[in-house]
Design an enzyme around this catalytic site. Sequence first.
Site, PDB file in Angstrom:
ATOM      1  N   GLU A   1      -5.432   9.722  -1.434  1.00 55.01           N
ATOM      2  CA  GLU A   1      -4.536   8.625  -1.760  1.00 55.01           C
ATOM      3  C   GLU A   1      -5.201   7.605  -2.671  1.00 55.01           C
ATOM      4  OE1 GLU A   1      -2.754   8.588   2.750  1.00 55.01           O
ATOM      5  OE2 GLU A   1      -3.660   6.807   1.906  1.00 55.01           O
TER       6      GLU A   1
ATOM      7  N   CYS B   1      -7.169   0.706  -5.432  1.00 55.30           N
ATOM      8  CA  CYS B   1      -7.973   1.097  -4.284  1.00 55.30           C
ATOM      9  C   CYS B   1      -8.201   2.607  -4.358  1.00 55.30           C
ATOM     10  CB  CYS B   1      -7.231   0.704  -3.007  1.00 55.30           C
ATOM     11  SG  CYS B   1      -8.123   1.140  -1.521  1.00 55.30           S
TER      12      CYS B   1
ATOM     13  N   CYS C   1     -13.278  11.591   6.206  1.00 53.75           N
ATOM     14  CA  CYS C   1     -14.474  10.759   6.361  1.00 53.75           C
ATOM     15  C   CYS C   1     -15.258  11.245   7.572  1.00 53.75           C
ATOM     16  CB  CYS C   1     -14.078   9.291   6.560  1.00 53.75           C
ATOM     17  SG  CYS C   1     -15.482   8.151   6.529  1.00 53.75           S
TER      18      CYS C   1
ATOM     19  N   CYS D   1     -14.988   5.460  12.694  1.00 51.51           N
ATOM     20  CA  CYS D   1     -14.558   4.103  13.048  1.00 51.51           C
ATOM     21  C   CYS D   1     -13.247   4.215  13.835  1.00 51.51           C
ATOM     22  CB  CYS D   1     -14.376   3.261  11.789  1.00 51.51           C
ATOM     23  SG  CYS D   1     -15.894   3.168  10.807  1.00 51.51           S
TER      24      CYS D   1
ATOM     25  N   CYS E   1      -9.622   3.323  12.324  1.00 50.74           N
ATOM     26  CA  CYS E   1      -9.322   3.789  10.966  1.00 50.74           C
ATOM     27  C   CYS E   1      -8.580   5.114  11.028  1.00 50.74           C
ATOM     28  CB  CYS E   1     -10.615   3.954  10.187  1.00 50.74           C
ATOM     29  SG  CYS E   1     -10.354   4.619   8.522  1.00 50.74           S
TER      30      CYS E   1
ATOM     31  N   CYS F   1      -4.825   2.335   3.630  1.00 50.36           N
ATOM     32  CA  CYS F   1      -5.482   3.587   3.265  1.00 50.36           C
ATOM     33  C   CYS F   1      -5.430   4.608   4.394  1.00 50.36           C
ATOM     34  CB  CYS F   1      -6.918   3.311   2.898  1.00 50.36           C
ATOM     35  SG  CYS F   1      -7.019   2.331   1.417  1.00 50.36           S
TER      36      CYS F   1
HETATM   37  N1  SAH Z   1     -15.929   3.615   4.249  1.00 44.99           N
HETATM   38  C1  SAH Z   1     -15.833   2.351   3.550  1.00 44.99           C
HETATM   39  C2  SAH Z   1     -14.481   2.162   2.896  1.00 44.99           C
HETATM   40  C3  SAH Z   1     -13.390   2.188   3.921  1.00 44.99           C
HETATM   41  S1  SAH Z   1     -11.841   1.441   3.749  1.00 44.99           S
HETATM   42  C4  SAH Z   1     -16.086   1.231   4.520  1.00 44.99           C
HETATM   43  O1  SAH Z   1     -16.182   1.483   5.712  1.00 44.99           O
HETATM   44  O2  SAH Z   1     -16.229   0.090   4.081  1.00 44.99           O
HETATM   45  C5  SAH Z   1     -11.962  -0.233   3.414  1.00 44.99           C
HETATM   46  C6  SAH Z   1     -11.818  -1.195   4.602  1.00 44.99           C
HETATM   47  O3  SAH Z   1     -10.628  -0.995   5.385  1.00 44.99           O
HETATM   48  C7  SAH Z   1     -12.984  -1.083   5.547  1.00 44.99           C
HETATM   49  O4  SAH Z   1     -13.455  -2.372   5.847  1.00 44.99           O
HETATM   50  C8  SAH Z   1     -12.340  -0.449   6.758  1.00 44.99           C
HETATM   51  O5  SAH Z   1     -13.074  -0.700   7.916  1.00 44.99           O
HETATM   52  C9  SAH Z   1     -10.977  -1.085   6.753  1.00 44.99           C
HETATM   53  N2  SAH Z   1      -9.974  -0.400   7.575  1.00 44.99           N
HETATM   54  C10 SAH Z   1      -9.925   0.892   7.941  1.00 44.99           C
HETATM   55  N3  SAH Z   1      -8.855   1.138   8.706  1.00 44.99           N
HETATM   56  C11 SAH Z   1      -8.167  -0.022   8.809  1.00 44.99           C
HETATM   57  C12 SAH Z   1      -6.956  -0.406   9.468  1.00 44.99           C
HETATM   58  N4  SAH Z   1      -6.213   0.481  10.140  1.00 44.99           N
HETATM   59  N5  SAH Z   1      -6.558  -1.686   9.362  1.00 44.99           N
HETATM   60  C13 SAH Z   1      -7.292  -2.574   8.655  1.00 44.99           C
HETATM   61  N6  SAH Z   1      -8.431  -2.276   8.008  1.00 44.99           N
HETATM   62  C14 SAH Z   1      -8.882  -1.012   8.099  1.00 44.99           C
END
Ligand code: SAH
Length: 376
Positions: free
Chosen positions: A95, A108, A115, A119, A122, A348
């Site tokens: 995406e 973005c 991944c 987390c 996520c 995302c």
């Molecule tokens: N792997 C990288 C990029 C990830 S996405 C990282 O961890 O930074 C970018 C941001 O969105 C990260 O801070 C991630 O923790 C956050 N994120 C992921 N899922 C989310 C959700 N459901 N709601 C809000 N933020 C989220």
Amino acid sequence: MTDSPKTNLLGMTRQQLEGFFTAMGEKPFRAVQVLKWIHQHWVEDFQDMTDLSKALRERLAQVAEIRAPEVVYDQASADGTHKWLLRLDDGNCIETVFIPEKDRGTLCVSSQVGCALDCTFCSTARQGFNRNLSSAEIVGQLWLANRRLAPERSVAGKAPERVVSNVVLMGMGEPLLNFDNVVDAMRLMLDDNAYGLSKRRVTLSTSGIVPAMDRLKETLDVALAVSLHAPNDALRDKLVPINRKYPIAELLDACRRYVREERHHQRITFEYVMLEGVNDSPEHARQLIALLRDVPCKINLIPFNPFPETRYRRSGDAAIRRFQEMLANAGYTTITRRTRGDDIDAACGQLVGKVADRSRRALRFARLEGTGGTAP
Ligand code: SAH
């Protein structure tokens, strides 16, 4: 790029393209000409590269190609947000999201299929890890966005010079675990002969892969965002499990090293997802205030984006406001990221999550259940 014998020029840095032309017996300056055609005019047919001789254009067409992922689904939100579902050569989908604002357009970008980090809040994590994206697949997202948006955003028939003014590597994947390809793609984003974005306008977001943060500092000058999400190790161990390997103290040391260098006089952006009853209390804010005292930084609060079957809920507006006020009163530049494109699952990982990461299912979804999206 599996069964194609042709070399894909889309993800090649200027230096790599120079090598390519030298190997062909051509002058290296062809690299700059071709870079501009690809990344500033979004051309994919060598015949359109009119300042190359006809003979060279034909030779290039035989041995090379300019190949981006395929747009499977283009979903536009009422607020101008676009979300694209892109299919790669091996059938996997990723995406890309475009978020227009008054003074900028932010793209973005994804760096991996799925991944490997787990987390807990996520939605990409639930897919597990499939593979790294190539530099062509990464920069191809920017190429596609510009190419598709330029006509839509043109004024009086004139395309704006730059539709995408900012790139954030905040899509699917952990960019620092796909270091080389991400760096090549970012070199193109920064190169004046390609996208020419300033280093402040290209942001890499990481969950905190400490050794790779140091390597990035030695390699390239871009803005760094760090997904902190918790003010202590006990909680961060749960939310961002890579914390067990690189705990907060080591992570913050790496952040300080990143900004200490002369050329990095910028600040780190800390991302903090607001999860109701989990990390959003005044006590958490107090811990965060103490923790970041000597790191040059700003803080982005991200209201949690819920997805099906998640155990978390978004913090209430009052809790977010109180949290932000406490940080601001302690002297931190703090913003709460506005949720955008809620009507199209712009967060995302959510669209792929909805249709599963199999292109056939994605296609079926696009055809049968399209809700305002347009076919490519
Ligand atoms: N792997 C990288 C990029 C990830 S996405 C990282 O961890 O930074 C970018 C941001 O969105 C990260 O801070 C991630 O923790 C956050 N994120 C992921 N899922 C989310 C959700 N459901 N709601 C809000 N933020 C989220």
